[in-house]
Motif scaffolding. Sequence first.
Motif, PDB file in Angstrom:
ATOM      1  N   VAL A   1     -48.288 101.235  10.851  1.00  0.00           N
ATOM      2  CA  VAL A   1     -48.923 100.267  11.755  1.00  0.00           C
ATOM      3  C   VAL A   1     -50.189 100.880  12.352  1.00  0.00           C
ATOM      4  CG1 VAL A   1     -48.695  99.003  13.927  1.00  0.00           C
ATOM      5  CG2 VAL A   1     -46.802  99.018  12.303  1.00  0.00           C
ATOM      6  N   LEU A   2     -50.097 102.138  12.786  1.00  0.00           N
ATOM      7  CA  LEU A   2     -51.265 102.800  13.371  1.00  0.00           C
ATOM      8  C   LEU A   2     -52.389 102.934  12.349  1.00  0.00           C
ATOM      9  CD1 LEU A   2     -49.513 105.642  15.433  1.00  0.00           C
ATOM     10  CD2 LEU A   2     -50.294 103.397  16.229  1.00  0.00           C
ATOM     11  N   GLN A   3     -52.033 103.294  11.126  1.00  0.00           N
ATOM     12  CA  GLN A   3     -53.032 103.414  10.074  1.00  0.00           C
ATOM     13  C   GLN A   3     -53.668 102.061   9.763  1.00  0.00           C
ATOM     14  OE1 GLN A   3     -51.262 105.387   6.665  1.00  0.00           O
ATOM     15  NE2 GLN A   3     -50.383 106.982   7.957  1.00  0.00           N
ATOM     16  N   LYS A   4     -52.850 101.019   9.821  1.00  0.00           N
ATOM     17  CA  LYS A   4     -53.336  99.670   9.514  1.00  0.00           C
ATOM     18  C   LYS A   4     -54.347  99.206  10.557  1.00  0.00           C
ATOM     19  CE  LYS A   4     -52.331  96.331   6.451  1.00  0.00           C
ATOM     20  NZ  LYS A   4     -52.222  96.540   4.995  1.00  0.00           N
ATOM     21  N   LEU A   5     -54.139  99.583  11.807  1.00  0.00           N
ATOM     22  CA  LEU A   5     -55.072  99.204  12.867  1.00  0.00           C
ATOM     23  C   LEU A   5     -56.474  99.734  12.590  1.00  0.00           C
ATOM     24  CD1 LEU A   5     -52.854  99.824  16.036  1.00  0.00           C
ATOM     25  CD2 LEU A   5     -53.693  97.604  15.245  1.00  0.00           C
TER      26      LEU A   5
ATOM     27  N   PRO B   1     -61.255 104.923  14.291  1.00  0.00           N
ATOM     28  CA  PRO B   1     -60.390 106.115  14.344  1.00  0.00           C
ATOM     29  C   PRO B   1     -60.398 106.785  15.712  1.00  0.00           C
ATOM     30  CG  PRO B   1     -61.645 106.086  12.300  1.00  0.00           C
ATOM     31  CD  PRO B   1     -62.168 104.955  13.128  1.00  0.00           C
ATOM     32  N   GLN B   2     -61.577 106.881  16.331  1.00  0.00           N
ATOM     33  CA  GLN B   2     -61.682 107.518  17.648  1.00  0.00           C
ATOM     34  C   GLN B   2     -60.941 106.712  18.711  1.00  0.00           C
ATOM     35  OE1 GLN B   2     -63.686 110.601  18.176  1.00  0.00           O
ATOM     36  NE2 GLN B   2     -62.151 110.557  19.785  1.00  0.00           N
TER      37      GLN B   2
ATOM     38  N   LYS C   1     -49.260 114.593  13.786  1.00  0.00           N
ATOM     39  CA  LYS C   1     -49.426 114.163  12.399  1.00  0.00           C
ATOM     40  C   LYS C   1     -50.462 113.045  12.294  1.00  0.00           C
ATOM     41  CE  LYS C   1     -44.690 115.322  10.971  1.00  0.00           C
ATOM     42  NZ  LYS C   1     -43.391 114.788  10.475  1.00  0.00           N
ATOM     43  N   THR C   2     -50.475 112.162  13.298  1.00  0.00           N
ATOM     44  CA  THR C   2     -51.455 111.073  13.306  1.00  0.00           C
ATOM     45  C   THR C   2     -52.875 111.630  13.375  1.00  0.00           C
ATOM     46  OG1 THR C   2     -49.865 109.622  14.428  1.00  0.00           O
ATOM     47  CG2 THR C   2     -52.179 108.962  14.487  1.00  0.00           C
TER      48      THR C   2
END
Length: 407
Positions: A113-117, A125-126, A149-150
């Motif tokens: 989900v975080l990557q998709k955002l 990314p920032q 890891k994120t």
Amino acid sequence: MAYNRPTDLDGYIALMGKADMRVRALLAEDLVNFLSDSENDITCTDLGMLIDGLQPWLTGSHFKISQRALEALSELIGRLGQDFNAYTPTVLQNVVDRLGDNKDTVREKAQLVLQKLVECRVLTPQQLLDKLTTCFKHKNSKVREEFLKTIVNTLNEYGTQSLSLKNYIQPIADLLGDPTVTVRDEALQTLVEIYKHVGDKLRADLQKKDVPISKLAILEGKFDEIRNDGLLLPSAHTSQALTNSDDIDTAAMPRPTRLVKRVPSAPPRRPAGMDGCGVPGGGDLAVGAVSQEVFEACFEAVPAVTIFGARDFEEKMKNIIKLIGDKTMDWEKRVDALKNIRSLLMLGPQTQTTLFPQYLKDLSIAFLDILKELRSQVIREACITFAYMSKTLRISWTNSAFTYCRN
């Protein structure tokens, strides 16, 4: 249990408040399938009600329903793109809390989900990392570990061009003294990964930070290994040339790749003309590119092994399968295990045709786990090993499993 599958989003919204867990589980699965089909219209009376309805699923104790809620959010982000930004404040904290779930699959879906955002440009990314900085002191150690890891995943995917890391160095260094060993290990590895991108600017910055001498000595050793092995990314050298500041700042560089050519300015440890794998370089390539010649040359850049009969081979293979399939195992041991697969295959035709094939089924299961790994070094070694097995054994795979094909 009366349940009729809805045909539109309004129908799903009407049923989301049902207390029956069996109904919720079915509804959650059907909702994910509905949203994943691009032909299904997601117009509804109030999309906010759907987002609100997902929150109890996300925070509940039923891990399968929480996992489905995360999958539904990923699909919604993909369908809405930047329009999802209005709902980010509603969902972000609950997604972060799921990073601390006991189930690996739930944590993986939360990371997606975080990557998709970022992928769908809901957040830069920032912006994503800045919104998650409270994770450094989250009460759940798994959340602290997953946030590290994120950071690494985002840095490896988007590079220093999209991120300024200078404000994160002290909080990461603080986690080197975390009460939980896995958090300490992840903090150490995060600083190592950052070093690959920014080089000795990180070394200088850490010397100014409040870092225990023993931890700093370990980091210095890791940094030296990376330099000597030629694993610094191009941005590590360019960023030094761009500024004399000791702060870690952004550098205008292309997105990095996992496999890079050896940088000539790194202190030599191998003969000239060798790349990061210890094999002949592939000529003049674009920044971050790797030729087929270089990739295939990495196949045999492994330590030599000796076996004493079928029994010894069996013990080695069982140990390899156990290592690469264990997500809790140190990543360096998993990388070594992947290299040992290639070492065993290099022993000759008898190994390839008689001994090795009987372990393909168990290997396929282990590879299904390792190919979901988020650490770039493990994925890199898995891809090289995958390719070498394909070339040597003539393997094809269907439904993510190996099928051994002999002519």
